[in-house]
Scaffold this active site. Structure first.
Site, PDB file in Angstrom:
ATOM      1  N   LEU A 101       0.894  -1.163   0.000  1.00 42.31           N
ATOM      2  CA  LEU A 101       0.000   0.000   0.000  1.00 42.31           C
ATOM      3  C   LEU A 101       0.926   1.203   0.000  1.00 42.31           C
ATOM      4  CD1 LEU A 101      -2.864  -0.611   2.628  1.00 42.31           C
ATOM      5  CD2 LEU A 101      -3.042  -0.612   0.147  1.00 42.31           C
ATOM      6  N   ASP A 102       0.544   2.256  -0.734  1.00 41.95           N
ATOM      7  CA  ASP A 102       1.394   3.446  -0.778  1.00 41.95           C
ATOM      8  C   ASP A 102       1.574   4.051   0.621  1.00 41.95           C
ATOM      9  OD1 ASP A 102       1.561   3.179  -3.496  1.00 41.95           O
ATOM     10  OD2 ASP A 102      -0.096   4.575  -3.898  1.00 41.95           O
ATOM     11  N   TYR A 103       2.617   4.848   0.743  1.00 40.29           N
ATOM     12  CA  TYR A 103       2.943   5.549   1.995  1.00 40.29           C
ATOM     13  C   TYR A 103       1.725   6.306   2.548  1.00 40.29           C
ATOM     14  CZ  TYR A 103       5.880   8.645   4.924  1.00 40.29           C
ATOM     15  OH  TYR A 103       6.456   9.323   5.952  1.00 40.29           O
ATOM     16  N   HIS A 188       0.551   1.585  -7.813  1.00 43.69           N
ATOM     17  CA  HIS A 188      -0.282   2.801  -7.811  1.00 43.69           C
ATOM     18  C   HIS A 188      -1.502   2.658  -8.722  1.00 43.69           C
ATOM     19  CE1 HIS A 188       3.248   4.311  -5.869  1.00 43.69           C
ATOM     20  NE2 HIS A 188       3.959   4.310  -6.971  1.00 43.69           N
ATOM     21  N   LYS A 191      -4.683   4.977  -8.143  1.00 46.58           N
ATOM     22  CA  LYS A 191      -4.373   6.392  -8.413  1.00 46.58           C
ATOM     23  C   LYS A 191      -4.234   6.629  -9.915  1.00 46.58           C
ATOM     24  CE  LYS A 191      -2.077   7.202  -4.000  1.00 46.58           C
ATOM     25  NZ  LYS A 191      -0.796   7.238  -3.323  1.00 46.58           N
TER      26      LYS A 191
END
Ligand code: URA
Length: 243
Positions: A101-103, A188, A191
Site C-alpha cells: 500500500l502506498d505511503y 499505484h 491512483k
C-alpha cells in the site's frame, strides 16, 4: 500439510535439494521413523529429526493491520521511515507485508511469514479482490465509472474489468467519493486509473482485502487472523488458480 524437504528448508536445515539428499541418506525421521522416500507430507504437529536432532517447524503467523498514513509497506526503509513491520516488534518471528500500500494509503494490509500464501495472494493475474474508497478531485460521473469498470490503459497496460460505484459527489468541495474493486495489484493502480479518467486521488483507503475488513480496528491497530479466515484465504487463492 507440506513436503518434508520444504519444511526442512524453511527450518534452515539445508536447501531443498540438500534436504532431499539427507532424506535419501536415511538421516531424517518423522515421528521416530526413518523416511527415505520422496514426497512425504508433514503437518505442524509432526516431529522431525535430522541426525536424531529435532527441528522446530516455523509456526505460520497471519495478521491484519489497519495501516495508517505515513507508513511504508515494505519490511525495511532505507530512509528510516516507519514500516508496517515495525507494528509487529513484539512478534519473535520475521513477518512481512502481503503486497504494497502506498505511503499515504490507509487501510487493510495483511502481514505474515507464509511465503507461499503471499505469492498466491499477490499473483498479478489470480490475485484476490481488493476494494478501495478514493476521495477524488472533481465531480465524478457515470461515464468515468463505466470506463473504470471496462478497464483503462495505464502505462501501456489495460486494466481488467473492475467494479466501481459513486458513494458521494460534493459540489461545494469539488470532490467525490468512489468505491473501486480491482483484482490486480499494479503499482499505484487505483491512483493511475482515477487520474486516467480525469479524477485524481486525494485520499485512498483500502476498505477490503478479499473478505477481510479493518472493522473494529483503529488506525495502527492489528489483530491475528482466525483459523477459518486463513483457511478461507487459502481456499480462495486455490480456486482462483484453478479457474
Ligand atoms: N492503488 C494505489 O494507487 N495505491 C495503493 O496504495 C493501492 C492501490
Amino acid at each position: 500439510m507440506e513436503r518434508l524437504q520444504k519444511v526442512m528448508a524453511h527450518a534452515g536445515i539445508a536447501s531443498r535439494r540438500a534436504s532431499e539428499k539427507l532424506i535419501k541418506e536415511g538421516r531424517v525421521k518423522v515421528n521416530g521413523q526413518i523416511v527415505t522416500e520422496m514426497g512425504v507430507n508433514v503437518k505442524p504437529s509432526d516431529t522431525i529429526e535430522v541426525d536424531n536432532i529435532p527441528i522446530t517447524q516455523e509456526q505460520k503467523l497471519y495478521f491484519l493491520l489497519n495501516k495508517p498514513r505515513g507508513v511504508i509497506s515494505s519490511a525495511e526503509d532505507p530512509k528510516g521511515r516507519k514500516t508496517v513491520v515495525d507494528f509487529f516488534s513484539s512478534i519473535d518471528q520475521r513477518v512481512y507485508p502481503v503486497g504494497r500500500l502506498d505511503y499515504d494509503t490507509t487501510g487493510v494490509i495483511l502481514v505474515t511469514n507464509d511465503g507461499e500464501l503471499t505469492n498466491k495472494l499477490t499473483h498479478p493475474t489470480y490475485g484476490v479482490e481488493k476494494t478501495y474508497v478514493a476521495k477524488v478531485t472533481g465531480l465524478i460521473d457515470k461515464k468515468a465509472v463505466s470506463r473504470l469498470e471496462r478497464g483503462v490503459t495505464i502505462d501501456g497496460y489495460k486494466t481488467r474489468p473492475a467494479q466501481a460505484r459513486i458513494i458521494d459527489v460534493n459540489a461545494s468541495s469539488n470532490t467525490s467519493l468512489v468505491e473501486l474493486t480491482i483484482h490486480e495489484g499494479k503499482n499505484h493502480q487505483v491512483k493511475k486509473m482515477m487520474k486516467t479518467v480525469g479524477f485524481p486521488v486525494e485520499k485512498l483507503n483500502r476498505h477490503q482485502y478479499a473478505f477481510l475488513t479493518a472493522d473494529g480496528l483503529q488506525s495502527g491497530e492489528w489483530r491475528e487472523l482466525k483459523n477459518f479466515e486463513v483457511n478461507k484465504l487459502k481456499q480462495l487463492v486455490d480456486e482462483n488458480y484453478s479457474s
